[in-house]
Design a protein around this motif. Structure first.
Motif, PDB file in Angstrom:
ATOM      1  N   ILE A  91       0.834  -1.207   0.000  1.00 34.55           N
ATOM      2  CA  ILE A  91       0.000   0.000   0.000  1.00 34.55           C
ATOM      3  C   ILE A  91       0.870   1.259   0.000  1.00 34.55           C
ATOM      4  CG2 ILE A  91      -1.699   1.326   1.321  1.00 34.55           C
ATOM      5  CD1 ILE A  91      -2.815  -1.447   2.279  1.00 34.55           C
ATOM      6  N   ALA A  92       1.906   1.283   0.851  1.00 34.09           N
ATOM      7  CA  ALA A  92       2.777   2.457   0.904  1.00 34.09           C
ATOM      8  C   ALA A  92       3.483   2.678  -0.432  1.00 34.09           C
ATOM      9  CB  ALA A  92       3.797   2.309   2.031  1.00 34.09           C
ATOM     10  N   GLY A  93       3.925   1.604  -1.066  1.00 36.39           N
ATOM     11  CA  GLY A  93       4.573   1.721  -2.374  1.00 36.39           C
ATOM     12  C   GLY A  93       3.627   2.287  -3.424  1.00 36.39           C
ATOM     13  N   ALA A 109       3.098   6.013  -2.547  1.00 38.42           N
ATOM     14  CA  ALA A 109       4.302   6.804  -2.803  1.00 38.42           C
ATOM     15  C   ALA A 109       4.514   7.050  -4.294  1.00 38.42           C
ATOM     16  CB  ALA A 109       5.525   6.115  -2.206  1.00 38.42           C
ATOM     17  N   THR A 110       4.059   6.107  -5.117  1.00 36.02           N
ATOM     18  CA  THR A 110       4.228   6.244  -6.566  1.00 36.02           C
ATOM     19  C   THR A 110       2.965   6.793  -7.240  1.00 36.02           C
ATOM     20  OG1 THR A 110       3.602   3.920  -6.930  1.00 36.02           O
ATOM     21  CG2 THR A 110       5.955   4.405  -6.647  1.00 36.02           C
ATOM     22  N   ARG A 111       2.031   7.236  -6.406  1.00 33.96           N
ATOM     23  CA  ARG A 111       0.784   7.843  -6.884  1.00 33.96           C
ATOM     24  C   ARG A 111      -0.028   6.892  -7.769  1.00 33.96           C
ATOM     25  NH1 ARG A 111       0.466  13.353  -6.000  1.00 33.96           N
ATOM     26  NH2 ARG A 111      -0.860  13.599  -7.813  1.00 33.96           N
ATOM     27  N   ASP A 112       0.028   5.614  -7.431  1.00 35.62           N
ATOM     28  CA  ASP A 112      -0.741   4.595  -8.138  1.00 35.62           C
ATOM     29  C   ASP A 112      -1.946   4.267  -7.260  1.00 35.62           C
ATOM     30  OD1 ASP A 112      -1.834   2.352  -9.325  1.00 35.62           O
ATOM     31  OD2 ASP A 112       0.105   1.382  -9.683  1.00 35.62           O
ATOM     32  N   PHE A 113      -3.066   4.864  -7.587  1.00 37.23           N
ATOM     33  CA  PHE A 113      -4.252   4.730  -6.757  1.00 37.23           C
ATOM     34  C   PHE A 113      -5.209   3.641  -7.246  1.00 37.23           C
ATOM     35  CE2 PHE A 113      -2.891   9.248  -6.415  1.00 37.23           C
ATOM     36  CZ  PHE A 113      -2.373   9.148  -5.125  1.00 37.23           C
ATOM     37  N   LYS A 114      -4.735   2.744  -8.109  1.00 37.33           N
ATOM     38  CA  LYS A 114      -5.586   1.641  -8.565  1.00 37.33           C
ATOM     39  C   LYS A 114      -5.990   0.800  -7.364  1.00 37.33           C
ATOM     40  CE  LYS A 114      -4.010   1.253 -13.273  1.00 37.33           C
ATOM     41  NZ  LYS A 114      -2.863   2.082 -13.505  1.00 37.33           N
ATOM     42  N   ASP A 115      -7.270   0.487  -7.290  1.00 33.99           N
ATOM     43  CA  ASP A 115      -7.799  -0.191  -6.106  1.00 33.99           C
ATOM     44  C   ASP A 115      -7.180  -1.557  -5.837  1.00 33.99           C
ATOM     45  OD1 ASP A 115      -9.019  -1.519  -8.231  1.00 33.99           O
ATOM     46  OD2 ASP A 115     -11.060  -0.978  -7.648  1.00 33.99           O
ATOM     47  N   VAL A 116      -6.648  -2.232  -6.832  1.00 32.20           N
ATOM     48  CA  VAL A 116      -6.068  -3.567  -6.629  1.00 32.20           C
ATOM     49  C   VAL A 116      -4.792  -3.534  -5.778  1.00 32.20           C
ATOM     50  CG1 VAL A 116      -7.067  -4.571  -8.717  1.00 32.20           C
ATOM     51  CG2 VAL A 116      -4.821  -3.450  -8.825  1.00 32.20           C
ATOM     52  N   HIS A 117      -4.264  -2.329  -5.529  1.00 32.85           N
ATOM     53  CA  HIS A 117      -3.060  -2.198  -4.724  1.00 32.85           C
ATOM     54  C   HIS A 117      -3.344  -1.798  -3.278  1.00 32.85           C
ATOM     55  CE1 HIS A 117      -0.944  -2.770  -8.406  1.00 32.85           C
ATOM     56  NE2 HIS A 117      -1.311  -1.611  -8.912  1.00 32.85           N
ATOM     57  N   HIS A 118      -4.634  -1.594  -2.938  1.00 31.72           N
ATOM     58  CA  HIS A 118      -4.941  -1.216  -1.554  1.00 31.72           C
ATOM     59  C   HIS A 118      -6.268  -1.746  -1.032  1.00 31.72           C
ATOM     60  CE1 HIS A 118      -7.886   1.884  -2.671  1.00 31.72           C
ATOM     61  NE2 HIS A 118      -7.067   2.154  -3.671  1.00 31.72           N
ATOM     62  N   ASP A 119      -7.126  -2.266  -1.891  1.00 34.35           N
ATOM     63  CA  ASP A 119      -8.453  -2.717  -1.478  1.00 34.35           C
ATOM     64  C   ASP A 119      -8.596  -4.215  -1.769  1.00 34.35           C
ATOM     65  OD1 ASP A 119     -11.165  -3.319  -1.243  1.00 34.35           O
ATOM     66  OD2 ASP A 119     -11.819  -1.441  -2.148  1.00 34.35           O
ATOM     67  N   PRO A 120      -8.502  -5.065  -0.729  1.00 43.32           N
ATOM     68  CA  PRO A 120      -8.577  -6.518  -0.957  1.00 43.32           C
ATOM     69  C   PRO A 120      -9.863  -6.966  -1.659  1.00 43.32           C
ATOM     70  CG  PRO A 120      -7.879  -6.054   1.285  1.00 43.32           C
ATOM     71  CD  PRO A 120      -8.275  -4.740   0.667  1.00 43.32           C
TER      72      PRO A 120
END
Length: 143
Positions: free
Chosen positions: A20-22, A25-36
């Motif tokens: 999630i932090a990565g 930090a890289t401004r990648d707000f795609k939900d697959v990177h933070h929302d299970p």
């Protein structure tokens, strides 16, 4: 350094926080990177690491193994299997060529996790002063 020299392994625990932090930090707000739930709805078993975080970890691997004066001149990577929370990414590298006149090395890089190859690639790194490859891998304290 010479062709064939192996760099010590860097093992990085793949935590939910790192993923999630990565992404943030890289401004990648795609939900697959933070929302299970969103990741599962799209066919993944959980959130997974984005490519920019993987690139950053490869950069860290090179900097820690080749010394603080090392400068990345070129990086080419290809993603394979995803990095999911709870796994460990093991980055390895070997020197494929050395250019004494330019003080540069080319490194073949592989990152493996429990599913297989997460990342493969090559890097060209400029070395300002003759580094030696560390004989002992550093102890990983987390990502």
């Amino acid at each position: 350094m010479k062709p064939g020299d192996e760099l010590p392994v860097l093992s990085v625990p793949v935590t939910r926080t790192l993923i999630i932090a990565g992404a943030l930090a890289t401004r990648d707000f795609k939900d697959v990177h933070h929302d299970p739930e969103a990741a599962r709805a799209k066919g993944a078993p959980d959130i997974f690491m984005n490519i920019l975080t993987t690139q950053g970890l490869v950069g860290r691997f090179l900097a820690e193994r080749l010394g603080p004066g090392a400068r990345l001149r070129k990086l080419s990577i290809r993603l394979g299997v995803p990095n999911y929370p709870g796994d460990t990414l093991h980055l390895t590298g070997s020197i494929t060529s050395v250019s004494e006149d330019e003080r540069a090395v080319e490194v073949a890089i592989t990152g493996i996790n429990g599913l297989g190859r997460h990342v493969t690639g090559t890097a060209c790194v400029k070395i300002p002063s003759g580094p030696s490859v560390p004989s002992e891998p550093s102890k990983e304290e987390g990502a």
